[in-house]
Design a protein around this motif. Structure first.
Motif, mmCIF file in Angstrom:
data_model
loop_
_atom_site.group_PDB
_atom_site.id
_atom_site.type_symbol
_atom_site.label_atom_id
_atom_site.label_comp_id
_atom_site.label_asym_id
_atom_site.label_seq_id
_atom_site.Cartn_x
_atom_site.Cartn_y
_atom_site.Cartn_z
ATOM 1 N N THR A 20 37.021 140.414 115.428
ATOM 2 C CA THR A 20 37.138 139.898 114.056
ATOM 3 C C THR A 20 36.620 140.908 113.019
ATOM 4 O OG1 THR A 20 35.072 138.634 114.284
ATOM 5 C CG2 THR A 20 37.108 137.442 114.708
ATOM 6 N N ALA B 244 41.603 141.812 116.288
ATOM 7 C CA ALA B 244 41.716 140.456 116.851
ATOM 8 C C ALA B 244 40.490 140.105 117.688
ATOM 9 C CB ALA B 244 42.984 140.361 117.699
ATOM 10 N N ARG B 245 40.043 141.055 118.526
ATOM 11 C CA ARG B 245 38.957 140.780 119.477
ATOM 12 C C ARG B 245 37.594 140.664 118.794
ATOM 13 N NH1 ARG B 245 37.668 145.467 123.613
ATOM 14 N NH2 ARG B 245 36.208 146.067 121.975
ATOM 15 N N ARG C 6 44.274 145.252 118.499
ATOM 16 C CA ARG C 6 43.442 144.561 119.506
ATOM 17 C C ARG C 6 41.999 144.432 119.024
ATOM 18 N NH1 ARG C 6 45.577 148.174 124.614
ATOM 19 N NH2 ARG C 6 47.665 147.276 124.771
#
Length: 201
Positions: A148, A145-146, A142
């Protein structure tokens, strides 16, 4: 004073999702301590100036606000730097939280979402403290992804946090967010019902 639920848990464990579920269930106000810090880091704010004094120009953007990525790269690798940063930020966050809480109706329920709820002092404001947990692998995925981040940067942030186990004894509810959102929602509804029964308006 409104009734207050404190949400804590490690980075990217799903505190925001739980906070929004609580708003759907009737909580009046959701205060994200990270968003409060974001405001304090803006150009011209006393905190931004203190951060620059303490950590130098390298952590400040050309506009004069705090470069969170540069600051994160520094403090997540160095526990002493993290302590110095927290000594600057925690008192200011406390003042900002108090002014946000002043806008909540006396019979309302406010949610404070803070990674350092138990360590930073905002936990003392809360009638009930909830810990949101998930696996480190989920946090990693997470977070990458959140925000970068590379895997290495994400692990540095995860490893800089306090371990979960000692905090279990300090909280009133544990929400396990490693399954589906529906499973999380069921836990949140049950915990919220217990809270409303224990602290009626």
């Amino acid at each position: 004073m409104p009734r207050i639920i404190g949400l804590t848990g490690n980075i990217a464990c799903g505190k925001t999702a739980v906070g929004h579920m609580l708003l759907e269930l009737g909580a009046e106000c959701y205060i994200d301590a990270d968003a409060v810090v974001h405001k304090l880091y803006q150009a011209g704010q006393p905190i931004a100036l203190q951060v620059e004094e303490t950590f130098g120009h390298a952590v400040i953007t050309s506009e004069g606000s705090v470069d969170r990525k540069a600051l994160g790269a520094l403090v997540f690798q160095d526990a002493e730097a993290m302590r110095r940063l927290e000594a600057i930020v925690h008192p200011a966050v406390g003042v900002a939280l108090a002014s946000e809480l002043a806008t909540v109706s006396p019979s309302g329920i406010a949610i404070i979402d803070a990674v350092k709820l138990l360590e930073g002092g905002s936990g003392t404001l809360c009638q009930s403290k909830w810990l949101v947990i998930c696996s480190e692998e989920q946090e990693l995925a997470r977070l990458m992804a959140r925000n970068t981040l590379t895997e290495e940067e994400a692990w540095a942030r995860i490893r800089a946090q306090a371990p979960v186990a000692p905090r279990l004894a300090l909280v009133d509810e544990v929400i396990d967010n490693s399954g589906s959102l529906e499973e999380t929602r069921r836990q949140v509804i049950a915990a919220f019902e217990r809270f409303c029964k224990q602290f009626p308006a």
